[in-house]
Scaffold this active site. Sequence first.
Site, short mmCIF file in Angstrom:
data_model
loop_
_atom_site.label_atom_id
_atom_site.label_comp_id
_atom_site.label_asym_id
_atom_site.label_seq_id
_atom_site.Cartn_x
_atom_site.Cartn_y
_atom_site.Cartn_z
N GLY A 124 0.80 -1.22 0.00
CA GLY A 124 0.00 0.00 0.00
C GLY A 124 0.83 1.27 0.00
O GLY A 124 0.36 2.32 -0.43
N GLU A 147 27.39 -3.99 12.90
CA GLU A 147 27.54 -3.15 14.08
C GLU A 147 26.15 -2.75 14.59
O GLU A 147 25.29 -2.32 13.81
CB GLU A 147 28.36 -1.89 13.73
CG GLU A 147 28.67 -1.03 14.93
CD GLU A 147 29.53 0.17 14.58
OE1 GLU A 147 29.65 1.05 15.44
OE2 GLU A 147 30.07 0.22 13.47
#
Length: 194
Positions: A124, A147
């Site tokens: 959508g 990380e």
Amino acid sequence: MEKLTGDKTDSIFLEKEIGKESKFQGAVFEAIKYTIQGPDQCAYPREVVQHHGGCCIAAALPDGRFLMVRQYRFAVQQELLEFPAGKIEKGEDPAVCAQRELEEEGGYLAASVKEMGYVYPTCGYSTEKIFLYYADQLKRTAQHLDEGEHVKVEYLTLSEILQLIEEGQIHDAKTIILAYKIKTMREKGCRCSE
């Protein structure tokens, strides 16, 4: 000839772009406000998140259990249990992404990977397309988390995964869809790794 769902050029509901304005450009996606002309020839706004896509991989161990990862998802403010998944880098092959994510998050390489289709999780408002994969013939390596990425690896059978879905304990759409695709393949007597 019957029209195929997904045909981008031929639809009685076709919406044509007549204007566009970028509202946000980030590392993962771009938010764009479009003006479209609908099939009634009127103009309407559409807000779209442009995304490179992602992949999700269900990896089966020789004992039949699947590798899953538990992690906190900040966007929804909760911990989720999922198959390993990640973002496709610009220009990256989705199958390469899936194998990379399996090793990064789960610490395994797969000798056999089968494409299981794709889904649009939020069609959508987003272009994100998630490619689904099944893997087996795994070789243990080591995790290489990004990380700031924190995950716990868990191992569950397909029956256990489906039970958790039915109990409302797994909420991740790509994981739910892929689990049911694998269930259907197995019920048809197909080996997912072929």
